[in-house]
Write an enzyme that holds these catalytic residues in place. Sequence first.
Site, PDB file in Angstrom:
ATOM      1  N   SER A  43       4.942   3.096   1.046  1.00 56.08           N
ATOM      2  CA  SER A  43       4.100   2.213   0.243  1.00 56.08           C
ATOM      3  C   SER A  43       4.714   1.915  -1.117  1.00 56.08           C
ATOM      4  O   SER A  43       4.560   0.798  -1.629  1.00 56.08           O
ATOM      5  CB  SER A  43       2.701   2.811   0.086  1.00 56.08           C
ATOM      6  OG  SER A  43       2.778   4.085  -0.509  1.00 56.08           O
ATOM      7  N   HIS A  86       2.766   3.811  -6.143  1.00 52.11           N
ATOM      8  CA  HIS A  86       2.578   2.370  -5.981  1.00 52.11           C
ATOM      9  C   HIS A  86       2.970   1.618  -7.248  1.00 52.11           C
ATOM     10  O   HIS A  86       3.726   0.646  -7.200  1.00 52.11           O
ATOM     11  CB  HIS A  86       1.127   2.066  -5.631  1.00 52.11           C
ATOM     12  CG  HIS A  86       0.736   2.553  -4.279  1.00 52.11           C
ATOM     13  ND1 HIS A  86      -0.565   2.529  -3.836  1.00 52.11           N
ATOM     14  CD2 HIS A  86       1.455   3.092  -3.272  1.00 52.11           C
ATOM     15  CE1 HIS A  86      -0.616   3.028  -2.610  1.00 52.11           C
ATOM     16  NE2 HIS A  86       0.596   3.379  -2.251  1.00 52.11           N
TER      17      HIS A  86
END
Length: 146
Positions: A18, A69
């Site tokens: 991610s 992230h």
Amino acid sequence: MGSIASFIFSMAPSVGASGAIFGLLGALIYYGIEHPALFKRGFGKSILMTLVLNIVYGFSVPRIDNFGHFGGLIGGFLASGVVGTPFSRRSLKKRTAFTAVMAVLLSISLYCGFTNSQNRLLEKCKLIRHFYDEQNWQSAKLLVRK
């Protein structure tokens, strides 16, 4: 950059891709700044909506590594600034500035990660566990007392 941000700020294990996907989103945002007409006409709204939805999802679901992230997002943006986009005229000053920011950010981040007390505590716990598994009670006991 996502892995480094996770290394510095998060106790949770960083798994998956991610951070890298957010890095690609950061690169697309850089592209949108360099080519705003193409970005608006093409996929700009979709990219921004995907980014917003993933940020909201990340904050609403526990155990998601948002540091990874955001680190990936910033890293992708900065890396794109260093490399540039096709058919854009970029000055040497701009490329040098992005390179300098990236180098300083990486250096400070790695320093903070390796001197971070929570990371040192994790390493100490791993070593205690290793001594425990080997039934080296004295060494484990000494580390626990420190």
